[in-house]
Design an enzyme around this catalytic site. Structure first.
Site, PDB file in Angstrom:
ATOM      1  N   GLY A  35      18.142  11.654  65.513  1.00 17.45           N
ATOM      2  CA  GLY A  35      18.831  11.957  66.763  1.00 17.45           C
ATOM      3  C   GLY A  35      20.330  12.000  66.539  1.00 17.45           C
ATOM      4  N   GLY A  36      20.991  10.859  66.701  1.00 14.62           N
ATOM      5  CA  GLY A  36      22.456  10.769  66.626  1.00 14.62           C
ATOM      6  C   GLY A  36      23.031  11.393  65.357  1.00 14.62           C
ATOM      7  N   GLY A  79      18.641   5.309  69.161  1.00 19.37           N
ATOM      8  CA  GLY A  79      20.008   5.373  69.681  1.00 19.37           C
ATOM      9  C   GLY A  79      20.686   4.024  69.817  1.00 19.37           C
ATOM     10  N   SER A 136      17.498   5.515  64.814  1.00 18.17           N
ATOM     11  CA  SER A 136      18.733   5.154  64.106  1.00 18.17           C
ATOM     12  C   SER A 136      18.700   5.454  62.612  1.00 18.17           C
ATOM     13  CB  SER A 136      19.085   3.685  64.375  1.00 18.17           C
ATOM     14  OG  SER A 136      19.299   3.480  65.758  1.00 18.17           O
ATOM     15  N   GLU A 160       8.372   6.240  66.514  1.00 15.91           N
ATOM     16  CA  GLU A 160       9.736   5.936  66.949  1.00 15.91           C
ATOM     17  C   GLU A 160       9.733   4.683  67.822  1.00 15.91           C
ATOM     18  OE1 GLU A 160      12.472   9.507  66.890  1.00 15.91           O
ATOM     19  OE2 GLU A 160      11.424   9.626  68.791  1.00 15.91           O
ATOM     20  N   HIS A 216       8.545  12.488  73.560  1.00 21.29           N
ATOM     21  CA  HIS A 216       9.687  11.661  73.155  1.00 21.29           C
ATOM     22  C   HIS A 216       9.846  10.532  74.179  1.00 21.29           C
ATOM     23  CE1 HIS A 216      13.769  10.358  72.356  1.00 21.29           C
ATOM     24  NE2 HIS A 216      13.658  10.934  71.164  1.00 21.29           N
TER      25      HIS A 216
HETATM   26  P1  PGA Z   1      18.468   8.250  66.982  1.00 18.91           P
HETATM   27  O1  PGA Z   1      17.475   9.080  67.908  1.00 18.91           O
HETATM   28  O2  PGA Z   1      18.320   8.778  65.591  1.00 18.91           O
HETATM   29  O3  PGA Z   1      19.806   8.498  67.570  1.00 18.91           O
HETATM   30  O4  PGA Z   1      18.050   6.809  67.098  1.00 18.91           O
HETATM   31  C1  PGA Z   1      16.173   9.313  67.525  1.00 18.91           C
HETATM   32  C2  PGA Z   1      15.475  10.128  68.561  1.00 18.91           C
HETATM   33  O5  PGA Z   1      16.085  10.426  69.610  1.00 18.91           O
HETATM   34  O6  PGA Z   1      14.320  10.479  68.382  1.00 18.91           O
END
Ligand code: PGA
Length: 241
Positions: free
Chosen positions: A224-225, A163, A203, A157, A85
């Site tokens: 993630g979020g 994020g 996101s 990603e 990650h």
């Molecule tokens: P996010 O995070 O969906 O909050 O952008 C993705 C991740 O941490 O892999």
């Protein structure tokens, strides 16, 4: 480093009541922080939700205080393990070589590595996003047999989208997935490469998941979020159905 047991309980209950977990269209995996994996396994006994880890150590056991070995993940019956990650690459010195070693350790234990790759904003602006991501992919899969490559999940990603609330456009994401798929065809064959899941992360939320997951090369999402919000996460799951 988010969440709590209470959140996990609420997530599992919400997923059970608001989505069809038995559908063959979707495979839901929750990758909580280590202390919660045992609890997650307990509350998902008999429920179609798999468990994953966020990290693993390369050594089988030993004096590595604070680390978690693959046999510990096996004891928990973890099916997936996130490796590389961008936060671990940035804050924990996780190199491409380490990502490769960790992926192999997981494969050796029949745990599916979810290998994260993605470019920074700078790299995208310089126009080196494709070469960056392919170099990360090549390094992560180095020395693996075709069978091993077929057992991996890849997560694209873009760092600038994690994020930040900035999602890659459907076209940007799909195009990068195409580039990754093309490389997987070279490393395996067309049929096998089609079956390797390439997830998009960055996101993803209840509003944009339908369109992103509707792109032909996007097989799933690494969330993630929005995975901290049971209703939103359930909607994301439903957008796969
Ligand atoms: P996010 O995070 O969906 O909050 O952008 C993705 C991740 O941490 O892999």
């Amino acid at each position: 480093m988010n969440g709590s047991q209470a959140l996990l309980s609420s997530m599992v209950e919400t997923l059970q009541s608001k989505t069809d977990l038995s559908s063959s269209q979707v495979n839901v995996v929750i990758c909580p922080p280590f202390p919660y994996i045992g609890f997650l396994k307990k509350i998902t006994d008999g429920v179609s939700i798999d468990a994953g880890s966020q990290n693993v150590h390369t050594e089988a056991s030993g004096a590595y205080t604070g680390e978690i070995s693959v046999s510990m993940l096996q004891e928990w019956k973890v099916q997936y393990g996130i490796v590389g990650h961008s936060e671990r690459r940035a804050y924990n010195g996780e190199t491409d070589e380490l990502v490769n070693q960790k992926s192999k350790v997981l494969l050796g234990a029949n745990i599916t590595p979810v290998i994260c790759i993605g470019e920074s904003l700078e790299q995208r602006e310089e126009g080196v996003h494709e070469t960056t991501v392919i170099a990360q992919l090549n390094a992560a899969l180095a020395g693996m047999s075709e069978e091993e490559i077929k057992s991996c999940v890849i997560a694209y990603e873009p760092i600038w989208a994690i994020g930040t609330g900035k999602t890659a456009s459907n076209e940007q994401a799909n195009q990068m997935h195409e580039v990754i798929r093309t490389r997987l065809v070279e490393l395996t064959d067309a049929d096998s490469a089609k079956k390797i899941s390439i997830l998009y992360g960055g996101s993803v939320n209840a509003k944009n998941s339908g369109e992103l997951l509707g792109q032909p090369e996007i097989d799933g999402a690494l969330v993630g979020g929005a995975s901290l919000k049971p209703d939103d996460f359930s909607q994301i799951v439903n957008s796969c159905l």
